[in-house]
Write an enzyme that holds these catalytic residues in place. Structure first.
Site, mmCIF file in Angstrom:
data_model
loop_
_atom_site.group_PDB
_atom_site.id
_atom_site.type_symbol
_atom_site.label_atom_id
_atom_site.label_comp_id
_atom_site.label_asym_id
_atom_site.label_seq_id
_atom_site.Cartn_x
_atom_site.Cartn_y
_atom_site.Cartn_z
ATOM 1 N N ARG A 1 -15.827 -13.081 -0.501
ATOM 2 C CA ARG A 1 -16.967 -13.614 0.262
ATOM 3 C C ARG A 1 -17.531 -14.865 -0.403
ATOM 4 N NH1 ARG A 1 -22.505 -12.874 -0.284
ATOM 5 N NH2 ARG A 1 -23.761 -12.903 1.649
ATOM 6 N N VAL B 1 -16.245 -12.332 6.535
ATOM 7 C CA VAL B 1 -16.712 -11.695 5.299
ATOM 8 C C VAL B 1 -18.122 -11.126 5.446
ATOM 9 C CG1 VAL B 1 -15.200 -12.997 3.768
ATOM 10 C CG2 VAL B 1 -17.404 -13.982 4.421
ATOM 11 N N ASP C 1 -20.888 -8.389 5.914
ATOM 12 C CA ASP C 1 -20.988 -6.983 5.504
ATOM 13 C C ASP C 1 -19.901 -6.581 4.512
ATOM 14 O OD1 ASP C 1 -23.144 -6.699 7.272
ATOM 15 O OD2 ASP C 1 -21.803 -6.218 8.939
ATOM 16 N N ARG D 1 1.560 -4.389 -5.665
ATOM 17 C CA ARG D 1 2.375 -4.768 -6.813
ATOM 18 C C ARG D 1 3.624 -5.461 -6.267
ATOM 19 N NH1 ARG D 1 -1.164 -3.755 -11.055
ATOM 20 N NH2 ARG D 1 -2.026 -1.657 -10.871
ATOM 21 N N GLY E 1 -1.741 -9.526 -14.796
ATOM 22 C CA GLY E 1 -0.516 -9.734 -14.034
ATOM 23 C C GLY E 1 -0.713 -10.756 -12.931
ATOM 24 N N ASP F 1 -10.648 -2.832 -16.050
ATOM 25 C CA ASP F 1 -10.225 -2.644 -17.440
ATOM 26 C C ASP F 1 -10.963 -3.546 -18.426
ATOM 27 O OD1 ASP F 1 -8.385 -0.803 -16.503
ATOM 28 O OD2 ASP F 1 -6.742 -2.252 -16.414
ATOM 29 N N ARG G 1 -20.995 17.111 -19.033
ATOM 30 C CA ARG G 1 -21.877 17.618 -20.088
ATOM 31 C C ARG G 1 -22.657 18.841 -19.607
ATOM 32 N NH1 ARG G 1 -23.005 15.962 -24.802
ATOM 33 N NH2 ARG G 1 -22.244 13.825 -24.490
ATOM 34 N N LYS H 1 -23.223 22.120 -33.622
ATOM 35 C CA LYS H 1 -22.870 21.614 -32.297
ATOM 36 C C LYS H 1 -22.313 22.737 -31.432
ATOM 37 C CE LYS H 1 -23.310 17.162 -31.223
ATOM 38 N NZ LYS H 1 -23.831 16.731 -29.913
ATOM 39 N N ARG I 1 -11.134 21.713 -22.417
ATOM 40 C CA ARG I 1 -10.540 21.329 -21.138
ATOM 41 C C ARG I 1 -10.472 19.802 -21.041
ATOM 42 N NH1 ARG I 1 -9.383 25.693 -21.568
ATOM 43 N NH2 ARG I 1 -9.700 27.509 -20.205
#
EC number: 2.7.1.11
Length: 320
Positions: A22, A58, A60, A73, A105, A128, A155, A214, A244
Site C-alpha cells: 500500500r 490497496v 482496506d 518459493r 532470499g 525473523d 505459563r 522454582k 512438554r
C-alpha cells in the site's frame, strides 16, 4: 526517468507486507507513476502474471495480514535464463524498476536482477529480523506479540501443573524473535543459535532453579537447534519434572499487523519511491535508530554483518 514500477512479495509472508505494498502503490501514484503488482513473487514475474494497481486496489489493506499479491518459493530464479525471461516480461509492460518485499532470499533475487541491469529496491519483510542493514524488519513486532501471547498462555498451564514448558520460536538462524519474546514473556531459559547450546548445561540451570524453589519454567528456543520433543524427554528424565514442548509454527506469521509494523511498512514503502525518483537503484531500505536508511543491496548481502543482540541476552540472564 522512472514512469512505471512493479512491486512483489517473496518468500515467507510477514504481517505488514500488505501495508508495505500500500505504501509503495499510493506513494508512487501520488508522484504520477504507474504501478503493477506481481502475483506470487518471482514465480509470477517469470510467468508474466501482473496487474495494474490503483488506489482502490490497496484500500482496506493496511490492517490485513499476509500478502494479497501472494508469495511463492521459486528456486529456479537462480537460473540466469529464467531471470532473462522475467526481465523481458517487465520490459514488455514498460516497467522501469521493481520493489521487492521479502527476506534475504528475496534480496538475493533483487541483487541478481540489479546485476543484470534492472534496478530494484528491497524492503525487509520477514518475522525473523535477520536482514542486514536494518534494526527491525516488517512483521517482527507483530510476530513478537503473537509469541508473547502464546508464552503467557503456556505459563498459566505450566504454573497450574508445575510443569516445564519448551516453546519453539521461528527465526531460522537468527535468535532475535526468541530473545525478544523470552524477555517480554519472562522465560526462565533462552536457547538461540548465536550461542553454543548444551542440553546438559540447560538441565543444570533448570535443576538450580528447582533447588531455589522454582515450581515451573519456560524454555524459549529458536527452531532448527534441536528436536524439541526429544529435548523435552531428556529434561523430564533428568529433572523428574513433567516437560512438554510446543511448536508455535506458522501461526507466528499470521494476524493483523500491529501499529508499529503498519507504520514501518508504510514509511519504507514510500521511501522506496523517493529513492527511485532520486535515481537510486540496487538499494535496500532499513531503519536504524528510527531513521530510514538505504544501502547498496550487493554490499548488504555480501559484506555487511548483522550484530547479535548480546546485551539483550545479558539482560535476560539477570532476570532469570
Amino acid at each position: 526517468m522512472i514512469k512505471k514500477i512493479g512491486v512483489l512479495t517473496s518468500g515467507g509472508d510477514a504481517p505488514g507486507m500488505n501495508a508495505a505494498i500500500r505504501g509503495v502503490v499510493r506513494a508512487a501514484l501520488t508522484e504520477g507513476l504507474e504501478v503493477f503488482g506481481v502475483y506470487d513473487g518471482y514465480l509470477g514475474l517469470y510467468e508474466d502474471r501482473m496487474v495494474q494497481l490503483d488506489r482502490y486496489s490497496v484500500s482496506d489493506m493496511i490492517n490485513r495480514g499476509g500478502t494479497f499479491l501472494g508469495s511463492a518459493r521459486f528456486p529456479e530464479f537462480r537460473d540466469e535464463h529464467v531471470r532473462e525471461v522475467a526481465i523481458e516480461n517487465m520490459k514488455k509492460r514498460g516497467l522501469d524498476a521493481l520493489v521487492v518485499i521479502g527476506g534475504d532470499g528475496s534480496y538475493m533475487g533483487a541483487k541478481r536482477l540489479t546485476e543484470m541491469g534492472f534496478p530494484c529496491i528491497g524492503l525487509p519483510g520477514t518475522i525473523d529480523n535477520d536482514i542486514k542493514g536494518t534494526d527491525y524488519t516488517i512483521g517482527f513486532f507483530t510476530a513478537l506479540g503473537t509469541v508473547v501471547e502464546a508464552i503467557d498462555r503456556l505459563r498459566d498451564t505450566s504454573s497450574s501443573h508445575q510443569r516445564i514448558s519448551i516453546v519453539e520460536v521461528m527465526g531460522r538462524y537468527c535468535g532475535d524473535l526468541t530473545l525478544a519474546a523470552a524477555i517480554a514473556g519472562g522465560c526462565e531459559f533462552i536457547v538461540v543459535p548465536e550461542v553454543e547450546f548444551s542440553r546438559e548445561d540447560l538441565v543444570a540451570e533448570i535443576k538450580a532453579g528447582i533447588a531455589k524453589g522454582k515450581k515451573h519454567a519456560i524454555v524459549a528456543i529458536t527452531e532448527h537447534i534441536c528436536d524439541v520433543d526429544e529435548l523435552a524427554k531428556y529434561i523430564e528424565a533428568e529433572t523428574k519434572r513433567e516437560t512438554r514442548a510446543t511448536v508455535l509454527g506458522h501461526i507466528q506469521r499470521g494476524g493483523s499487523p500491529g501499529p508499529y509494523d503498519r507504520i514501518l511498512a508504510s514509511r519504507m514503502g514510500a521511501y522506496a519511491i523517493d529513492l527511485l525518483l532520486q535515481g537510486h537503484g540496487g538499494r535496500c531500505v532499513g531503519i536504524q535508530n528510527e531513521k530510514l536508511v538505504h544501502h547498496d543491496i550487493i554490499d548488504a548481502i555480501e559484506n555487511m554483518k548483522r550484530p547479535f543482540k548480546g546485551d539483550w541476552l545479558d539482560c535476560a540472564k539477570k532476570l532469570y
